[in-house]
Enzyme design. Structure first.
Site, PDB file in Angstrom:
ATOM      1  CB  CYS A 136      -1.087   0.083   1.480  1.00 45.97           C
ATOM      2  SG  CYS A 136      -1.698   1.736   1.239  1.00 45.97           S
ATOM      3  CB  CYS A 139      -0.534   2.585   3.959  1.00 45.42           C
ATOM      4  SG  CYS A 139      -2.200   1.962   3.086  1.00 45.42           S
ATOM      5  CG  ASP A 140       3.088   1.343   4.423  1.00 46.06           C
ATOM      6  OD1 ASP A 140       2.255   1.388   5.386  1.00 46.06           O
ATOM      7  OD2 ASP A 140       3.155   0.281   4.114  1.00 46.06           O
TER       8      ASP A 140
HETATM    9  P1  FAD Z   1     -10.028  -6.369   6.824  1.00 46.28           P
HETATM   10  O1  FAD Z   1      -9.155  -5.541   7.521  1.00 46.28           O
HETATM   11  O2  FAD Z   1      -9.141  -7.083   5.860  1.00 46.28           O
HETATM   12  O3  FAD Z   1     -10.849  -6.923   7.809  1.00 46.28           O
HETATM   13  C1  FAD Z   1     -11.072  -8.078   7.299  1.00 46.28           C
HETATM   14  C2  FAD Z   1     -12.030  -9.142   8.498  1.00 46.28           C
HETATM   15  O4  FAD Z   1     -12.501  -9.844   8.344  1.00 46.28           O
HETATM   16  C3  FAD Z   1     -10.327  -9.613   9.422  1.00 46.28           C
HETATM   17  O5  FAD Z   1     -10.582  -9.062  10.327  1.00 46.28           O
HETATM   18  C4  FAD Z   1     -10.791 -11.541   8.856  1.00 46.28           C
HETATM   19  O6  FAD Z   1     -10.133 -11.520   9.881  1.00 46.28           O
HETATM   20  C5  FAD Z   1     -12.409 -11.119   8.448  1.00 46.28           C
HETATM   21  N1  FAD Z   1     -12.510 -12.001   7.767  1.00 46.28           N
HETATM   22  C6  FAD Z   1     -12.455 -12.847   6.386  1.00 46.28           C
HETATM   23  N2  FAD Z   1     -12.709 -13.766   5.963  1.00 46.28           N
HETATM   24  C7  FAD Z   1     -13.726 -13.990   7.129  1.00 46.28           C
HETATM   25  C8  FAD Z   1     -14.467 -15.554   7.409  1.00 46.28           C
HETATM   26  N3  FAD Z   1     -14.993 -16.762   6.217  1.00 46.28           N
HETATM   27  N4  FAD Z   1     -15.257 -15.575   9.168  1.00 46.28           N
HETATM   28  C9  FAD Z   1     -14.938 -14.864   9.248  1.00 46.28           C
HETATM   29  N5  FAD Z   1     -13.797 -13.816   9.831  1.00 46.28           N
HETATM   30  C10 FAD Z   1     -13.151 -13.099   8.407  1.00 46.28           C
HETATM   31  N6  FAD Z   1      -5.631   1.840   5.307  1.00 46.28           N
HETATM   32  C11 FAD Z   1      -5.020   3.205   5.497  1.00 46.28           C
HETATM   33  O7  FAD Z   1      -5.984   3.714   5.471  1.00 46.28           O
HETATM   34  N7  FAD Z   1      -3.795   3.805   5.941  1.00 46.28           N
HETATM   35  C12 FAD Z   1      -2.546   2.621   6.217  1.00 46.28           C
HETATM   36  O8  FAD Z   1      -1.779   2.937   6.449  1.00 46.28           O
HETATM   37  C13 FAD Z   1      -3.040   1.152   5.855  1.00 46.28           C
HETATM   38  N8  FAD Z   1      -1.968   0.682   5.595  1.00 46.28           N
HETATM   39  C14 FAD Z   1      -2.173  -0.589   5.196  1.00 46.28           C
HETATM   40  C15 FAD Z   1      -0.682  -1.254   5.185  1.00 46.28           C
HETATM   41  C16 FAD Z   1      -1.663  -2.755   4.987  1.00 46.28           C
HETATM   42  C17 FAD Z   1       0.694  -3.795   4.967  1.00 46.28           C
HETATM   43  C18 FAD Z   1      -1.569  -2.970   3.811  1.00 46.28           C
HETATM   44  C19 FAD Z   1      -1.664  -4.574   3.968  1.00 46.28           C
HETATM   45  C20 FAD Z   1      -2.498  -2.342   4.375  1.00 46.28           C
HETATM   46  C21 FAD Z   1      -3.441  -1.200   4.631  1.00 46.28           C
HETATM   47  N9  FAD Z   1      -4.005  -0.530   4.651  1.00 46.28           N
HETATM   48  C22 FAD Z   1      -4.408   1.265   5.012  1.00 46.28           C
HETATM   49  C23 FAD Z   1      -5.703  -0.603   3.942  1.00 46.28           C
HETATM   50  C24 FAD Z   1      -6.519  -1.113   5.542  1.00 46.28           C
HETATM   51  O9  FAD Z   1      -6.037  -1.457   5.873  1.00 46.28           O
HETATM   52  C25 FAD Z   1      -7.704  -1.621   5.005  1.00 46.28           C
HETATM   53  O10 FAD Z   1      -8.214  -0.957   3.496  1.00 46.28           O
HETATM   54  C26 FAD Z   1      -8.715  -1.915   6.340  1.00 46.28           C
HETATM   55  O11 FAD Z   1      -7.920  -3.031   6.918  1.00 46.28           O
HETATM   56  C27 FAD Z   1     -10.135  -2.481   5.219  1.00 46.28           C
HETATM   57  O12 FAD Z   1     -11.297  -3.002   6.230  1.00 46.28           O
HETATM   58  P2  FAD Z   1     -12.107  -4.257   6.059  1.00 46.28           P
HETATM   59  O13 FAD Z   1     -12.185  -4.216   7.531  1.00 46.28           O
HETATM   60  O14 FAD Z   1     -12.456  -3.505   5.108  1.00 46.28           O
HETATM   61  O15 FAD Z   1     -11.067  -5.187   6.735  1.00 46.28           O
END
Ligand code: FAD
Ligand code: NAP
Length: 314
Positions: A136, A139-140
């Site tokens: 990302c 982000c970084d």
């Molecule tokens: P996620 O954070 O992906 O969470 C998904 C959840 O669903 C997890 O808890 C997982 O366990 C659960 N899950 C999946 N499948 C199942 C299942 N079958 N049953 C039960 N649970 C399940 N964004 C920023 O704004 N700023 C940053 O600095 C930033 N840094 C990042 C750095 C990295 C390395 C990465 C990879 C991403 C970064 N992002 C950042 C992006 C950000 O993390 C994501 O946009 C955000 O986390 C998405 O949130 P979400 O809740 O949709 O999903």
């Protein structure tokens, strides 16, 4: 199986799932939330998060998610450890099968299962994640001022990430496995015109060099046409070979786009093709993919679920 029928079940514990839980719990809906295999979601695999509003000094990803969780807990969210392996959305109450746990029945479901960056899958990617290895740039990228970085991929994401990184880095090398880009013509032109971006064609990354202490110091790449191996010095390694939404278990239950992202039945809401099933965060977002947008749509999903549940009382 537990006989209880919950008002709202939330699948996923990233920013979207936790925010949905905070709103649903404060609306007295007593949400039940299934954590999944990555409690806290994607931010738990990063270090500093500097763009989440409210934390002017930045915040460590895992710590930020811990605060989200505590806030959801404070208003009475019930957490369940485990992964949802199967869902039945055919009729209400909807059923979630949880690996190693009891089935959950609920009158509404919020899907917040996120998406995962595709990685090359080499060992050093895992070992140096958060130490110069990232998926990302938004982000970084800021952490790589005046140092060389590499981006792997040849699509729009790679070109966009490279262009963003060129604001900070001294040089951006795009490593692509072919000699032709997949990205759109306009993005290609922008990259070709950018004096800080150079291309390493027909090449695949073999190894990322460095250590947790020193961070990334370079990559070794192999030219797939000549077989030659060379080293590129860099302090940042950004993989941009696409994302994959975690939506396999919903196939056949709700509409998905061809690439797996969940279809919004009404744009600007969290409604899926099935009444009573809502979605938040990266599972339905192929454009923004940020913690703040995930949290925002988590709020929307909880409000949409609350309104839907009211219609059931009529
Ligand atoms: P996620 O954070 O992906 O969470 C998904 C959840 O669903 C997890 O808890 C997982 O366990 C659960 N899950 C999946 N499948 C199942 C299942 N079958 N049953 C039960 N649970 C399940 N964004 C920023 O704004 N700023 C940053 O600095 C930033 N840094 C990042 C750095 C990295 C390395 C990465 C990879 C991403 C970064 N992002 C950042 C992006 C950000 O993390 C994501 O946009 C955000 O986390 C998405 O949130 P979400 O809740 O949709 O999903
Ligand atoms: P993508 O278009 O699927 O491109 C992925 C790139 O990664 C391709 O160049 C592919 O190489 C390469 N790749 C895949 N697997 C690889 C591997 N194992 N090793 C090395 N390279 C690998 O994905 P994307 O770039 O994330 O884009 C996804 C969608 O979002 C696209 O529709 C895109 O247009 C859109 N998007 C639009 C914008 C914008 O308009 N601003 C920005 C970002 C994304 P090959 O080419 O050889 O297959």
């Amino acid at each position: 199986m537990s006989e209880k029928i919950h008002q709202v079940a939330i699948i996923g514990s990233g920013p979207a799932g936790y925010t949905a839980a905070i709103y649903a719990a404060r609306a007295n809906l007593e949400p039940i939330l299934v954590d999944g295999m990555q409690p806290g979601g994607q931010l738990t695999i990063t270090t500093e998060v500097e763009n989440y509003p409210g934390f002017p000094e930045g915040m460590q990803g895992p710590e930020l998610m811990d605060l989200f969780r505590k806030q959801a807990e404070r208003f009475g969210t019930q957490f369940v450890m485990g992964q949802v392996s199967k869902v039945d959305f055919e009729s209400r109450p909807f059923t979630l099968e949880v690996d190693g746990g009891e089935d959950i029945k609920a009158n509404s479901v919020i899907i917040a299962t996120g998406a995962s960056a595709r990685w090359l899958g080499i060992e050093s990617e895992k070992a140096l994640m958060g130490h110069g290895v990232s998926a990302c740039a938004t982000c970084d990228g800021f952490f790589f001022k005046d140092v060389p970085v590499v981006v792997v991929g040849g699509g729009d994401t790679a070109l966009e990430e490279a262009s963003f990184l060129s604001r900070f880095a001294s040089k951006v090398s795009i490593i692509h496995r072919r000699d032709e880009l997949r990205g759109s013509k306009i993005m290609q032109k922008r990259a070709f015109d950018n004096p800080k971006i150079e291309f390493v064609w027909d090449s695949v990354v073999e190894e990322i060099l460095g250590s947790k202490e020193d961070g990334v110091t370079g990559v070794t790449v192999k030219n797939v046409k000549t077989g030659e191996t060379s080293k590129i010095d860099c302090e940042g390694y950004f993989v941009a070979i696409g994302h994959k939404p975690n939506t396999e278990i919903f196939k056949g239950q709700i509409d998905l786009h061809e690439n797996g992202y969940i279809v919004l039945a009404e744009p600007g809401t969290s409604k899926t093709s099935r009444e009573g099933i809502f979605v938040a965060g990266d599972a339905a977002d192929q454009h923004y993919r940020q913690a703040i947008t995930a949290a925002g749509t988590g709020c929307m999903a909880a409000l949409d679920a609350e309104r839907y549940l009211l219609t059931l009382e009529d």
